[in-house]
Scaffold this active site. Structure first.
Site, PDB file in Angstrom:
ATOM      1  N   SER A   1     -91.318  26.439 -78.358  1.00  0.00           N
ATOM      2  CA  SER A   1     -91.301  24.987 -78.369  1.00  0.00           C
ATOM      3  C   SER A   1     -92.521  24.436 -77.644  1.00  0.00           C
ATOM      4  CB  SER A   1     -90.024  24.489 -77.703  1.00  0.00           C
ATOM      5  OG  SER A   1     -89.820  25.169 -76.498  1.00  0.00           O
ATOM      6  N   CYS A   2     -92.771  23.137 -77.844  1.00  0.00           N
ATOM      7  CA  CYS A   2     -93.930  22.508 -77.226  1.00  0.00           C
ATOM      8  C   CYS A   2     -93.904  22.711 -75.722  1.00  0.00           C
ATOM      9  CB  CYS A   2     -93.916  21.010 -77.487  1.00  0.00           C
ATOM     10  SG  CYS A   2     -94.079  20.637 -79.218  1.00  0.00           S
ATOM     11  N   PRO A   3     -95.026  22.777 -75.049  1.00  0.00           N
ATOM     12  CA  PRO A   3     -96.389  22.843 -75.562  1.00  0.00           C
ATOM     13  C   PRO A   3     -96.908  24.247 -75.672  1.00  0.00           C
ATOM     14  CG  PRO A   3     -96.478  22.550 -73.222  1.00  0.00           C
ATOM     15  CD  PRO A   3     -95.029  22.770 -73.574  1.00  0.00           C
TER      16      PRO A   3
END
Lengths: 103, 411
Positions: free
Chosen positions: A15-17
């Site tokens: 998942s981000c980042p």
């Protein structure tokens, strides 16, 4: 030992980042001219990875390919990494040396 | 190879919608929503109520808590409230958008620590948001256009919080190892997407759309038009945030991680649109702007919120559309948000949070204190200062892109 044709970085599920951070970290670790294939399924990374890798001096070798929700990028590691690299340790100076220096 | 340049990159992938126009549209729509319903686009208030419902189901008497008597009342069920439908419709809208665009995929993080990080970050962010009376929506995106001082303080504190958060997530022990695998066999193949899956996704999306339309029509027909409004606006918000990848976390985080100002600039643009449109609404409608206390609680709330959203990887809007894209870590962050908000609601009176941090804080509103025109001008000037403050980052990035190739950038 033969040199690899390319390096593959499978970031599916991340998942981000972290996709961007891992991509830049991996590219930084390659020798100039080596190729990195990055796979991500994070829609924000579809935009960020090519943006940030090219801004760091690496070359996007072809239009990204997409298979369902997975996007694949091919980068060629640039001659020089531009900008402050994410995990580059800044040279450590003791606190009493920080004053009165120009750099 | 197609080259699509922009002011901060030499290559931009054309996926989804550009964030600048989407942010501007969201700004205008949120002002229209305020004009119709008299409430702002917000989500964490409803998260606190959801937590309250859960705790009530576990047997506690939450109606006696000061928070649920004074700050967010707990009458009825989520479907009886506009705020409730905003959350439901946003989730539905994001789901529809993700399914239609082929962005839906059940994503399990390869590193299990992400779940713990999402939960911890979500709790901190939820707690901080409610301490400041709102998250990136009510205390920022729809708070600044109401000319309330608390939203500016919250935004500044959030920026600081995200800076601290980024320092944390860059640590190797937090983000985990990077392991590119050497490949020795031929060129990578790329199979076409699974057409059956895509058709199934679109069918589900169509069913969800029908459900929303049916609910909206039913409410309109039975004299509860405000709920219909909430459904329509919520769904549009949800679609826009997914297609535009509107993530407030990234707007701040990109500044610190890769010195990218694109989303930050888009956020400022959206705020400008929201400020102007809300100002017009207030002038034409003769309504009073909504104000919340601005004080130490706002600062602490903003710092915690900024830290929490970086740890969790997404803010209240980002987490919602990511959860609907199938990112399981975002679902965990969602749960964390609800927990954090409920903990704050519990501690409001029990731990004296309200008494020590919030009660002494004044509520200050530019529009009511200084008049409409000064409020508008000052707000726009502050936004301009914000845009100017990140100029060094913007220019250093443009410089890097310019030197990496000799290509001229689109100004």
């Amino acid at each position: 030992m033969t040199t690899p044709d390319y390096y593959a970085l499978d970031l599916r599920g991340e998942s981000c980042p972290y996709p961007v951070i891992h991509t830049l970290e991996a590219l930084h670790g390659l020798m100039p001219g080596e190729i990195l294939q990055v796979q991500t399924d994070c829609p924000q990374a579809y935009r960020n990875i090519p943006d940030d890798a090219t801004a760091a001096g690496h070359e996007l070798m072809a239009d990204p390919s997409r298979e369902g929700a997975v996007m694949t990028f091919l980068f060629r590691r640039g001659e020089k990494v531009l900008g402050t690299h994410l995990t580059q340790d800044k040279p450590r100076r003791p606190w009493f040396r920080r004053f009165g220096t120009t750099s | 190879m197609s080259q699509f340049q922009s002011y901060d990159t030499m290559y931009r992938t054309r996926v989804g919608l550009a964030p600048g126009p989407v942010f501007a549209l969201l700004g205008v729509l949120s002002a229209v929503y305020f004009a119709i319903t008299g409430t702002v686009w917000a989500v964490t208030g409803e998260f606190t109520r959801l937590g309250g419902h859960v705790v009530e189901g576990l047997g506690a008497d939450v109606h006696a808590w000061q928070y649920y008597q004074e700050v967010t009342t707990l009458n009825g069920a989520p479907i009886d409230r506009t705020d409730g439908w905003i959350v439901i419709a946003m989730l539905a809208g994001s789901l529809i958008a993700a399914l239609y665009a082929g962005d839906f995929r059940l994503r399990l993080p390869p590193q299990k620590r992400r779940f713990a990080q999402a939960l911890a970050g979500g709790i901190i962010a939820g707690f901080g948001a409610r301490l400041a009376y709102g998250c990136n929506l009510a205390a920022m995106f729809t708070g600044i256009p109401q000319f309330s001082l608390h939203a500016w303080i919250f935004t500044a504190a959030t920026a600081l919080g995200t800076l601290a958060g980024v320092k944390l997530i860059k640590q190797r022990w937090w983000r985990g190892p990077t392991r590119p695998v050497p490949v020795y066999l031929g060129a990578p193949g790329s199979a076409a997407g699974n057409p059956k899956k895509k058709a199934a996704h679109r069918s589900v999306a169509s069913i969800v759309i029908l459900g929303l339309v049916a609910a909206a029509l039913a409410y309109a027909a039975t004299g509860r038009g405000m709920l219909s409004v909430a459904i329509v606006f919520g769904a549009v918000f949800g679609i826009l945030i997914q297609r535009g990848q509107i993530c407030f976390t990234a707007a701040f985080r990109d500044l610190w991680v890769t010195r990218k100002t694109k989303l930050n600039d888009a956020l400022i643009l959206g705020l400008a649109a929201a400020v102007i449109t809300t100002w017009l609404v207030l002038q034409i409608g003769g309504m009073d702007p909504l104000t919340k206390p601005a004080g130490i609680g706002t600062v602490i709330g903003g710092l915690l919120f900024g830290l929490g959203i970086i740890m969790a990887g997404a803010c209240e809007t980002g987490m919602m559309y990511r959860a609907m894209e199938g990112q399981t870590a975002a679902v965990v962050a969602f749960v964390g948000n609800i927990i954090g908000a409920t903990v704050l609601a519990y501690g409001w009176d029990t731990w004296g949070i309200y008494a020590t941090l919030v009660a002494p804080s004044p509520s200050f509103n530019f529009y009511q204190a200084w008049g409409p025109w000064p409020a508008l001008i000052i707000s726009l000037v502050l936004l301009g200062i914000w845009a100017g403050a990140v100029r060094p980052l913007r220019r250093s990035r443009q410089e890097r892109v310019r030197t990496s190739t000799e290509t001229e950038l689109v100004p």
